[in-house]
Write a protein that holds these residues in place. Structure first.
Motif, mmCIF file in Angstrom:
data_model
loop_
_atom_site.group_PDB
_atom_site.id
_atom_site.type_symbol
_atom_site.label_atom_id
_atom_site.label_comp_id
_atom_site.label_asym_id
_atom_site.label_seq_id
_atom_site.Cartn_x
_atom_site.Cartn_y
_atom_site.Cartn_z
ATOM 1 N N VAL A 13 7.810 -9.791 63.226
ATOM 2 C CA VAL A 13 7.846 -8.536 62.467
ATOM 3 C C VAL A 13 6.798 -8.569 61.361
ATOM 4 O O VAL A 13 6.064 -7.595 61.158
ATOM 5 C CB VAL A 13 9.258 -8.270 61.905
ATOM 6 N N ASN A 22 5.517 -0.481 57.289
ATOM 7 C CA ASN A 22 6.828 0.069 57.629
ATOM 8 C C ASN A 22 6.804 1.582 57.497
ATOM 9 O O ASN A 22 6.042 2.134 56.689
ATOM 10 C CB ASN A 22 7.890 -0.477 56.664
ATOM 11 N N TRP A 33 5.899 3.057 63.924
ATOM 12 C CA TRP A 33 7.328 2.847 64.095
ATOM 13 C C TRP A 33 8.072 4.132 63.738
ATOM 14 O O TRP A 33 7.751 4.819 62.787
ATOM 15 C CB TRP A 33 7.817 1.694 63.223
ATOM 16 N N GLY A 36 12.687 2.554 60.183
ATOM 17 C CA GLY A 36 12.241 1.603 59.185
ATOM 18 C C GLY A 36 13.351 1.284 58.211
ATOM 19 O O GLY A 36 14.306 2.044 58.085
ATOM 20 N N LEU A 38 11.256 -2.031 59.606
ATOM 21 C CA LEU A 38 11.212 -2.618 60.950
ATOM 22 C C LEU A 38 12.156 -3.814 61.079
ATOM 23 O O LEU A 38 12.805 -3.974 62.109
ATOM 24 C CB LEU A 38 9.781 -3.022 61.286
ATOM 25 N N PHE A 49 12.534 -1.649 68.728
ATOM 26 C CA PHE A 49 11.952 -0.706 67.779
ATOM 27 C C PHE A 49 11.274 0.433 68.523
ATOM 28 O O PHE A 49 10.355 0.242 69.289
ATOM 29 C CB PHE A 49 10.983 -1.381 66.806
#
Length: 84
Positions: A13, A22, A33, A36, A38, A49
């Protein structure tokens, strides 16, 4: 009870976040992404994710490349297969 992130997944990560921030940091458009932070998607040795469709191709390829370099395996739920 939720299992805390394993060391390897936490490092994974962190590596992903070196490239993209993030979702909860900065501008939403800069992060691929769709959730969040993540690290909140980690359960022990696993992370699931979701990604924004508009950048999923690049982000997915990067995620697979980083995982492979760290000796991890990626499973793509959209393609229902392991990603080499």
């Amino acid at each position: 009870m939720e299992e805390p992130p394993s060391e390897r997944i936490a490092a994974y990560v962190a590596a992903l976040l070196e490239r993209w921030c993030n979702l909860t940091e900065g501008e939403e458009d800069t992060s691929p992404w769709s959730t969040g932070p993540l690290i909140g998607e980690v359960r022990g040795p696993l992370i699931y994710f979701p990604m924004k469709w508009s950048i999923a191709g690049d982000a997915s390829l990067y995620a697979v490349t980083v995982a492979e370099s760290m000796g991890l395996v990626c499973f793509d739920v959209q393609q229902n297969r392991l990603r080499p």
